[in-house]
Design an enzyme around this catalytic site. Structure first.
Site, PDB file in Angstrom:
ATOM      1  N   ARG A  19      78.397  46.157 -16.737  1.00  0.00           N
ATOM      2  CA  ARG A  19      77.252  45.977 -17.641  1.00  0.00           C
ATOM      3  C   ARG A  19      77.718  45.716 -19.067  1.00  0.00           C
ATOM      4  NH1 ARG A  19      73.943  51.241 -16.816  1.00  0.00           N
ATOM      5  NH2 ARG A  19      76.068  51.997 -16.848  1.00  0.00           N
ATOM      6  N   ASN A  37      72.255  49.135 -13.522  1.00  0.00           N
ATOM      7  CA  ASN A  37      72.838  49.591 -12.256  1.00  0.00           C
ATOM      8  C   ASN A  37      71.718  49.992 -11.305  1.00  0.00           C
ATOM      9  OD1 ASN A  37      75.498  49.249 -12.969  1.00  0.00           O
ATOM     10  ND2 ASN A  37      75.903  51.412 -13.329  1.00  0.00           N
TER      11      ASN A  37
END
Length: 90
Positions: A19, A37
């Protein structure tokens, strides 16, 4: 032309900075959206902006950072949204 896509990235993509690196790439490209996530081990990425820049980010997602191992990226178009910045969602 402004576009928005959501990408679902599968493989070893959680716990490896995916990320964070995605956010860095998006900011560099001027793409807005988020990286998140998912509970099933995938990372969901919303990418909005100029078509060429979004396509560059989507191409990068297929490789990802060195710490990750991307196995598959599913991409779906979304309605264009006016989003400010690119954030990591928790």
């Amino acid at each position: 032309m402004q576009v928005c896509y959501v990408a679902y990235v599968s493989g070893i993509v959680q716990g490896v900075g995916f990320r964070y690196y995605t956010q860095q790439q998006a900011i560099k490209l001027g793409v807005t959206g988020y990286a998140y996530n998912m509970d099933d081990g995938r990372v969901e990425v919303l990418a909005c902006g100029e078509q060429q820049q979004v396509e560059r980010l989507l191409a990068w997602l297929k490789v990802g950072p060195k710490s990750a191992r991307v196995e598959r990226v599913l991409v779906e178009p979304r309605a264009v949204k006016d989003i400010v910045g690119f954030r990591i969602r928790y």
